[in-house]
Design an enzyme around this catalytic site. Structure first.
Site, short mmCIF file in Angstrom:
data_model
loop_
_atom_site.label_atom_id
_atom_site.label_comp_id
_atom_site.label_asym_id
_atom_site.label_seq_id
_atom_site.Cartn_x
_atom_site.Cartn_y
_atom_site.Cartn_z
N ARG A 1 0.20 -11.13 13.45
CA ARG A 1 -0.63 -10.63 12.35
C ARG A 1 0.05 -10.63 10.98
NH1 ARG A 1 -4.97 -8.26 12.12
NH2 ARG A 1 -4.41 -6.28 11.13
N ASP B 1 -7.58 -1.36 17.38
CA ASP B 1 -6.26 -1.14 16.79
C ASP B 1 -5.71 0.19 17.28
OD1 ASP B 1 -4.02 -1.04 15.19
OD2 ASP B 1 -5.08 -1.48 13.31
N GLU C 1 1.39 -6.76 11.46
CA GLU C 1 0.97 -6.54 10.07
C GLU C 1 2.07 -5.90 9.24
OE1 GLU C 1 -2.55 -4.13 10.82
OE2 GLU C 1 -1.49 -2.35 10.11
N ASP D 1 -6.30 -3.26 1.31
CA ASP D 1 -5.11 -3.17 0.47
C ASP D 1 -4.49 -4.55 0.22
OD1 ASP D 1 -4.74 -2.25 3.32
OD2 ASP D 1 -2.64 -2.68 2.88
N HIS E 1 -3.55 -10.03 8.97
CA HIS E 1 -3.97 -8.74 8.43
C HIS E 1 -4.85 -8.99 7.20
CE1 HIS E 1 -2.28 -4.73 6.60
NE2 HIS E 1 -3.45 -4.54 7.14
N GLU F 1 -8.74 -11.04 9.80
CA GLU F 1 -9.38 -9.74 9.54
C GLU F 1 -10.09 -9.78 8.18
OE1 GLU F 1 -6.57 -6.53 9.31
OE2 GLU F 1 -8.13 -4.99 9.41
N ARG G 1 -14.00 -5.18 15.30
CA ARG G 1 -13.11 -4.19 15.89
C ARG G 1 -13.82 -2.84 15.87
NH1 ARG G 1 -8.02 -1.86 12.25
NH2 ARG G 1 -9.27 -0.17 11.41
N HIS H 1 -2.77 1.15 16.47
CA HIS H 1 -2.04 1.58 15.28
C HIS H 1 -0.73 2.29 15.58
CE1 HIS H 1 -2.03 2.42 10.86
NE2 HIS H 1 -2.70 1.30 10.87
N HIS I 1 -14.93 -4.45 10.59
CA HIS I 1 -14.47 -3.12 11.01
C HIS I 1 -15.64 -2.19 11.30
CE1 HIS I 1 -10.19 -2.50 9.29
NE2 HIS I 1 -10.32 -3.73 9.73
N ASN J 1 0.81 -1.22 0.00
CA ASN J 1 0.00 0.00 0.00
C ASN J 1 0.85 1.28 0.00
OD1 ASN J 1 -2.42 1.32 0.01
ND2 ASN J 1 -2.99 0.78 2.11
N TRP K 1 1.70 6.92 12.41
CA TRP K 1 0.28 6.92 12.00
C TRP K 1 -0.34 5.58 12.30
CZ3 TRP K 1 -2.07 3.99 7.91
CH2 TRP K 1 -3.44 4.28 7.72
N GLU L 1 -4.42 -4.09 19.32
CA GLU L 1 -3.48 -4.32 18.22
C GLU L 1 -2.45 -3.20 18.13
OE1 GLU L 1 -5.63 -4.97 14.61
OE2 GLU L 1 -4.01 -4.18 13.38
C1 GCO Z 1 -5.53 -3.01 9.91
C2 GCO Z 1 -4.50 -2.09 9.45
C3 GCO Z 1 -4.80 -1.26 8.25
C4 GCO Z 1 -3.50 -0.63 7.78
C5 GCO Z 1 -3.43 -0.66 6.28
C6 GCO Z 1 -2.10 -0.18 5.81
O1 GCO Z 1 -5.45 -3.40 11.06
O2 GCO Z 1 -6.38 -3.36 9.10
O3 GCO Z 1 -3.89 -1.40 10.50
O4 GCO Z 1 -5.81 -0.32 8.42
O5 GCO Z 1 -3.34 0.65 8.25
O6 GCO Z 1 -3.72 -1.93 5.84
O7 GCO Z 1 -1.93 -0.45 4.47
MG MG Z 2 -3.81 -2.76 12.11
#
Ligand code: GCO
Ligand code: MG
Length: 402
Positions: free
Chosen positions: A283, A210, A262, A316, A312, A339, A147, A212, A122, A37, A402, A236
Site C-alpha cells: 500500500r 482495515d 501505507e 490526506d 493508499h 483507494e 471497504r 488499522h 469507504h 497528516n 490507533w 489491511e
Molecule cells: C486508510 C488509512 C487512513 C489513515 C490516514 C492517516 O486506509 O485510508 O488507514 O484512514 O488512517 O490516511 O493519515
Molecule cells: Mg489504512
C-alpha cells in the site's frame, strides 16, 4: 531546462495540504504533494528551508539524479518527513517532464496496462444497520470494491467512522481526540459485520477491511480465519508492521489476503514482507514513499513475488497525489486496486483536476503532465489549521496503536 523557482504552498481547504510548485526557465511548472497528516509543517520546513535552495539551477529533466541527490546527499536517509519531501520534488519533476513533452504522465511510464483503475470506496457507520446503508450507497454509485468499517458495540469511538452521518475524515481540528479500544469487543463483532454484508450484497462485490494496526499477530490470524467464509478482498494493516516476522504467524493461520504499507516510506520497509511473500498487496503511495521514481522500484520488486499494488488514497493525500497515483496505477503491470476517498468540494476547487470516476473505475485523464493544477489565489484563502490524528486507549487507559 533549468529550475528557476520552487515554492511551498500550505493550505487548508477543508483539511491541510502541503504542495510544492517547481517552475523552469521556459515557464513550465510542476506540482508535487508533500502532505504528512498531522505533521504537515515539518515537511513544509524541510522543503523550503533545506531543499528549495538546492533545486534552483538544476536541470529539471534529470529526475533520477535529483532523486539520488536528495536521498543520498542528505546523509540522513528514509523516514516519512524526508521521503515525503523527496516525493514532492520527484512528482513535480515528472509533471514538468510530461508537460514539456505534451503527454499525460502514464505515457512516460510505459503506457497504459489497462483501460481504467479499479478503486475502492469507504463505507462506514456507527452500527451494522448504518454500515449496511452506507455500503448500499456505494454500490448504487457503481463501486465494485468497498471497504467496511463499523462502530464496535461497547466502544464509544473507533477508527474509520464519520461522526453523526458525516463522511469519515482521519484528522480532526485542534488537539488529538482519544478513541477507545478493546480487542475482545472487536474480535467478537467483526465477523458478524461481514456476515451481514455478504448476506445483503451477495458474493460478487469486493469487500475490504482495515484493522488499522491494532491486533497482535495471533489475534490477526484469528480474525483472518473468522473472516474466511466472507471472502474478503483484503484485511489491511492487521498488526503494526515494525515486527515484520509477525506476518508469518498471520500467514500460518489464514488465507484472508493481507494488505500493508501505507505508513512505509521506502523499499527497505517492504523488502522482507514482499520477498517472504508475507503480504498480498503493498500500500505504499506516491507521497509517502519517495514519489513515482521510488514507488516504481517497490512495484517492480513486488511483481517478482506476485504481490500487487493497492495505493493508499485517503483524503490526506492531496488531489496532486491522487492524480500522480492514477498515472502510476494505469501503467504498472502488477496493479491491484486504488483507494479512493473523494475530497471536499472546497479541496477540488483549489486543485482543479482531469481525473474522473465512473462505474467503480477511475482514469487520470489525458491532460499533459499529471493533470492536476492549483489555484494559488483560492488556496491563500484557506490558511493552515492545526489538526491531528486521534490517539487510541484501551478501556483501562493504556495507550494503544490507533
Ligand atoms: C486508510 C488509512 C487512513 C489513515 C490516514 C492517516 O486506509 O485510508 O488507514 O484512514 O488512517 O490516511 O493519515
Ligand atoms: Mg489504512
Amino acid at each position: 531546462m533549468k529550475i528557476t523557482d520552487a515554492k511551498v504552498i500550505v493550505c487548508s481547504p477543508g483539511r491541510n495540504f502541503v504542495t510544492l510548485k517547481i517552475t523552469t526557465e521556459d515557464g513550465i511548472y510542476g506540482l508535487g504533494d508533500a502532505t504528512l497528516n498531522g505533521r504537515e509543517l515539518s515537511v513544509a520546513s524541510y522543503l523550503s528551508d533545506h531543499v528549495v535552495p538546492l533545486l534552483i539551477g538544476r536541470d529539471a529533466r534529470r529526475i533520477e539524479d535529483i532523486w539520488q541527490y536528495f536521498y543520498k546527499g542528505a546523509y540522513w536517509r528514509r523516514g516519512p518527513v524526508t521521503m515525503s519531501a523527496i516525493a514532492a520534488v520527484d512528482v513535480a519533476l515528472w509533471d514538468i517532464q510530461a508537460k514539456s513533452l505534451n503527454t499525460p504522465l502514464y505515457q512516460l511510464l510505459g503506457g497504459r496496462s489497462r483501460e481504467a483503475v479499479l478503486v475502492y470506496g469507504h463505507a462506514s457507520g456507527e452500527d451494522v444497520e448504518k454500515t449496511l446503508g452506507s455500503f448500499g450507497h456505494f454500490v448504487s454509485l457503481g463501486y465494485k470494491a468497498i471497504r467496511a468499517q463499523c462502530g464496535i458495540p461497547g466502544l464509544s469511538s473507533t477508527y474509520g467512522i464519520g461522526h453523526g452521518g458525516a463522511v469519515y475524515e482521519p484528522a480532526e481540528k485542534g488537539l488529538p481526540p482519544e478513541n477507545q479500544w478493546s480487542t475482545e469487543h472487536y474480535m467478537r463483532f467483526i465477523p458478524q459485520l461481514f456476515a451481514a454484508l455478504r448476506k445483503e450484497f451477495g458474493p460478487e462485490i469486493h469487500m475490504l477491511h482495515d484493522a488499522h494496526h491494532k491486533l497482535t499477530p495471533i489475534e490477526a490470524g484469528r480474525v483472518g480465519k473468522d473472516l474466511e467464509p466472507h471472502r474478503l478482498f483484503w484485511m489491511e494493516d492487521p498488526t503494526p508492521a515494525e515486527l515484520q516476522e509477525g506476518f508469518r504467524i498471520i500467514r500460518h493461520h489464514t488465507t484472508t489476503p493481507i494488505a500493508v504499507g501505507e505508513v512505509f516510506n521506502s523499499i527497505f520497509d517492504c523488502q522482507h514482507l514482499i520477498q517472504e511473500q508475507l503480504v498480498d498487496y503493498i500500500r505504499t503511495t506516491v507521497v509517502h514513499a519517495g514519489g513515482i521514481t521510488h514507488l516504481r522500484k517497490i512495484a517492480n520488486l513486488a511483481e517478482l513475488y506476485q504481490v500487487r499494488t493497492g495505493c493508499h488514497g485517503a483524503t490526506d493525500l492531496s488531489p496532486v497525489c491522487m492524480g500522480a497515483a492514477l498515472h502510476f496505477d494505469l501503467s504498472v503491470h502488477n496493479f491491484g486496486v486504488q483507494e479512493y476517498m473523494p475530497h471536499t468540494a472546497e479541496t477540488d476547487k483549489v486543485f482543479p483536476h482531469a481525473y474522473s470516476f465512473k462505474d467503480g473505475f477511475m482514469h487520470p485523464g489525458d491532460r499533459p503532465g499529471i493533470g492536476v493544477d492549483i489555484d494559488e489565489k483560492l488556496a491563500a484563502q484557506y490558511p493552515y489549521e492545526r489538526a491531528y490524528l486521534p490517539v487510541n486507549r484501551k478501556l483501562d487507559g493504556t495507550l494503544h496503536s490507533w
